[in-house]
Design a protein around this motif. Structure first.
Motif, PDB file in Angstrom:
ATOM      1  N   GLU A   1       0.858  -1.176   0.000  1.00 18.58           N
ATOM      2  CA  GLU A   1       0.000   0.000   0.000  1.00 18.58           C
ATOM      3  C   GLU A   1       0.896   1.229   0.000  1.00 18.58           C
ATOM      4  O   GLU A   1       1.983   1.208   0.573  1.00 18.58           O
ATOM      5  CB  GLU A   1      -0.923   0.013   1.226  1.00 18.58           C
ATOM      6  CG  GLU A   1      -0.188   0.018   2.557  1.00 18.58           C
ATOM      7  CD  GLU A   1      -1.135   0.077   3.737  1.00 18.58           C
ATOM      8  OE1 GLU A   1      -2.310   0.415   3.530  1.00 18.58           O
ATOM      9  OE2 GLU A   1      -0.686  -0.214   4.867  1.00 18.58           O
ATOM     10  N   THR A   2       0.457   2.282  -0.670  1.00 17.31           N
ATOM     11  CA  THR A   2       1.286   3.479  -0.762  1.00 17.31           C
ATOM     12  C   THR A   2       1.182   4.288   0.518  1.00 17.31           C
ATOM     13  O   THR A   2       0.189   4.220   1.251  1.00 17.31           O
ATOM     14  CB  THR A   2       0.879   4.335  -1.969  1.00 17.31           C
ATOM     15  OG1 THR A   2      -0.520   4.650  -1.880  1.00 17.31           O
ATOM     16  CG2 THR A   2       1.140   3.582  -3.269  1.00 17.31           C
ATOM     17  N   GLY A   3       2.225   5.069   0.778  1.00 24.26           N
ATOM     18  CA  GLY A   3       2.241   5.888   1.989  1.00 24.26           C
ATOM     19  C   GLY A   3       3.641   6.348   2.317  1.00 24.26           C
ATOM     20  O   GLY A   3       4.489   6.489   1.424  1.00 24.26           O
ATOM     21  N   ASP A   4       3.906   6.558   3.618  1.00 19.43           N
ATOM     22  CA  ASP A   4       5.222   7.019   4.028  1.00 19.43           C
ATOM     23  C   ASP A   4       6.223   5.863   4.005  1.00 19.43           C
ATOM     24  O   ASP A   4       5.893   4.746   3.574  1.00 19.43           O
ATOM     25  CB  ASP A   4       5.179   7.695   5.393  1.00 19.43           C
ATOM     26  CG  ASP A   4       4.715   6.755   6.511  1.00 19.43           C
ATOM     27  OD1 ASP A   4       4.809   5.520   6.349  1.00 19.43           O
ATOM     28  OD2 ASP A   4       4.265   7.262   7.552  1.00 19.43           O
TER      29      ASP A   4
ATOM     30  N   ARG B   1       6.520   5.160  -4.121  1.00 24.18           N
ATOM     31  CA  ARG B   1       6.155   4.630  -2.797  1.00 24.18           C
ATOM     32  C   ARG B   1       4.978   5.387  -2.188  1.00 24.18           C
ATOM     33  O   ARG B   1       4.080   4.799  -1.591  1.00 24.18           O
ATOM     34  CB  ARG B   1       7.360   4.724  -1.872  1.00 24.18           C
ATOM     35  CG  ARG B   1       7.195   4.082  -0.504  1.00 24.18           C
ATOM     36  CD  ARG B   1       7.949   4.860   0.545  1.00 24.18           C
ATOM     37  NE  ARG B   1       7.348   6.144   0.833  1.00 24.18           N
ATOM     38  CZ  ARG B   1       8.011   7.264   1.069  1.00 24.18           C
ATOM     39  NH1 ARG B   1       9.333   7.286   1.046  1.00 24.18           N
ATOM     40  NH2 ARG B   1       7.351   8.399   1.328  1.00 24.18           N
ATOM     41  N   SER B   2       4.971   6.708  -2.342  1.00 25.72           N
ATOM     42  CA  SER B   2       3.922   7.532  -1.741  1.00 25.72           C
ATOM     43  C   SER B   2       2.624   7.500  -2.527  1.00 25.72           C
ATOM     44  O   SER B   2       1.571   7.886  -2.009  1.00 25.72           O
ATOM     45  CB  SER B   2       4.400   8.978  -1.613  1.00 25.72           C
ATOM     46  OG  SER B   2       4.511   9.577  -2.903  1.00 25.72           O
TER      47      SER B   2
ATOM     48  N   ASP C   1       7.327   3.806   6.007  1.00 23.69           N
ATOM     49  CA  ASP C   1       7.028   2.585   6.751  1.00 23.69           C
ATOM     50  C   ASP C   1       6.310   1.529   5.921  1.00 23.69           C
ATOM     51  O   ASP C   1       6.185   0.380   6.365  1.00 23.69           O
ATOM     52  CB  ASP C   1       6.189   2.915   7.991  1.00 23.69           C
ATOM     53  CG  ASP C   1       6.988   3.676   9.045  1.00 23.69           C
ATOM     54  OD1 ASP C   1       8.224   3.517   9.066  1.00 23.69           O
ATOM     55  OD2 ASP C   1       6.384   4.426   9.826  1.00 23.69           O
ATOM     56  N   VAL C   2       5.840   1.887   4.724  1.00 22.67           N
ATOM     57  CA  VAL C   2       5.160   0.874   3.888  1.00 22.67           C
ATOM     58  C   VAL C   2       6.163  -0.018   3.158  1.00 22.67           C
ATOM     59  O   VAL C   2       5.768  -0.961   2.472  1.00 22.67           O
ATOM     60  CB  VAL C   2       4.199   1.529   2.870  1.00 22.67           C
ATOM     61  CG1 VAL C   2       3.175   2.393   3.581  1.00 22.67           C
ATOM     62  CG2 VAL C   2       4.955   2.329   1.797  1.00 22.67           C
TER      63      VAL C   2
END
Length: 325
Positions: free
Chosen positions: A9-12, A48-49, A14-15
């Motif tokens: 899943e996309t995000g900061d 990634r984001s 930590d993904v």
């Protein structure tokens, strides 16, 4: 099975997950390589984001750049063989101990260039090549502004543009980064945090402005970048590390002096095998001759990709960074 960084899943940062994956064998026109080093680039954070959608959706393995050793080649592959040291900028999937990749994206690393250097310079170095040698042909009469002068592309472009005889102006956000840029070809460096860079460019150029502005910062440098151009100058927007550009009326380009604007990407400039070999060959040439020196300033274990992304986005890195499987 090998290990890789996977994004479900996309995000900061930590993904980014360290997982086992099945690589498989190469099909026709493909090769399997064992990575020895992987390049870290700001575009990795965009995928990634979720700012840039991954071409094949979720999950995916990030990374567009790496170097390693050919393990197996598929049917029809003749330009490389097992045991060759190769480097590439290619489709997503570099954050892995091994991967299968289209063989036509691989170029053999010349003797005298280390794997870490090759892994960290392909995307940034070929970006510098197309910016300086194709998007705008830089020469002794050129005055240019390059934002993020102490970044990976900036340090390469500064050396290369100085070698081409240009007047090279850069921006950076700290004294340390300004000093680094000056040591890598920039004759003038402006601290964008404490100075109005457009006003300073006008002072440096005697009010004439620049022929071309290279802008990978985006939101924070717009519309100031346009203020730095002479009439009919070229604004090259090739990134957005501070955030996306706002929508703007094209009439602004007329108001600022019939300016030209382009939003290029490396992948369009190396789409064909001939273009890839020409662009990579030009880069290998200037590095082999010592005209451009590539400093690998940071190394992280691939398993520590979360920290690497956090440091990159926190502007704690300079120059080239590589991940070691």
């Amino acid at each position: 099975m090998v290990q890789a960084i996977c994004v479900h899943e996309t995000g900061d940062a930590d993904v980014l997950n360290w997982e086992h994956v099945d690589v498989g064998e190469p099909g026709p026109g493909e090769a399997r390589i064992r990575h020895t080093a992987i390049g870290l680039n700001f575009i990795d954070t965009y995928f990634r984001s979720g700012l840039y959608p991954a071409p094949n959706g979720l999950p995916f393995i990030p990374g567009n750049e790496g170097a390693g050793v050919v393990q197996v080649v598929g049917e029809g592959v003749t330009h490389i063989k097992p045991g060759d040291r190769v480097a590439y900028v290619g489709p997503l999937g570099a954050y892995a101990q091994e991967r299968v990749i289209p063989a036509d994206r691989l170029v053999v690393i010349p003797e005298g260039i280390a794997d870490k250097v090759a892994a960290g310079m392909m995307l940034k170095g070929m970006t510098a090549q197309y910016l300086l040698r194709q998007t705008f042909v830089v020469g002794p009469e050129t005055t240019l502004l390059f934002h993020a002068a102490a970044g990976g592309v900036g340090l390469i472009a500064g050396q290369w543009a100085a070698h081409l005889g240009a007047t090279v102006i850069g921006t950076a956000g700290s004294q340390e980064k300004m000093d680094l840029a000056k040591a890598n070809g920039f004759q003038h460096v402006i601290n964008y945090r404490t100075e109005n860079f457009a006003e300073h460019v006008a002072e440096i150029t005697g009010g004439k402005g620049c022929d071309v502005v290279y802008d990978s910062v985006g939101k924070d440098t717009f519309p100031g970048s346009l203020e730095c151009l002479k009439p009919r100058g070229l604004w090259v927007s090739f990134g957005q590390s501070s955030g996306p550009l706002p929508d703007f009326n094209l009439g602004l380009l007329a108001q600022k002096g019939s300016l030209f604007a382009t939003r290029p990407t490396l992948f369009n400039y190396i789409a064909s095998r001939d273009d890839l070999e020409m662009t990579a060959g030009d880069l290998f040439d200037v590095v082999s001759r010592g005209i451009v020196k590539i400093s690998v300033n940071q190394e992280y274990r691939l398993a520590d990709a979360v920290q690497a992304h956090q440091d990159l986005e926190g502007r704690k890195t300079t120059g080239t960074t590589v991940l070691i499987p």
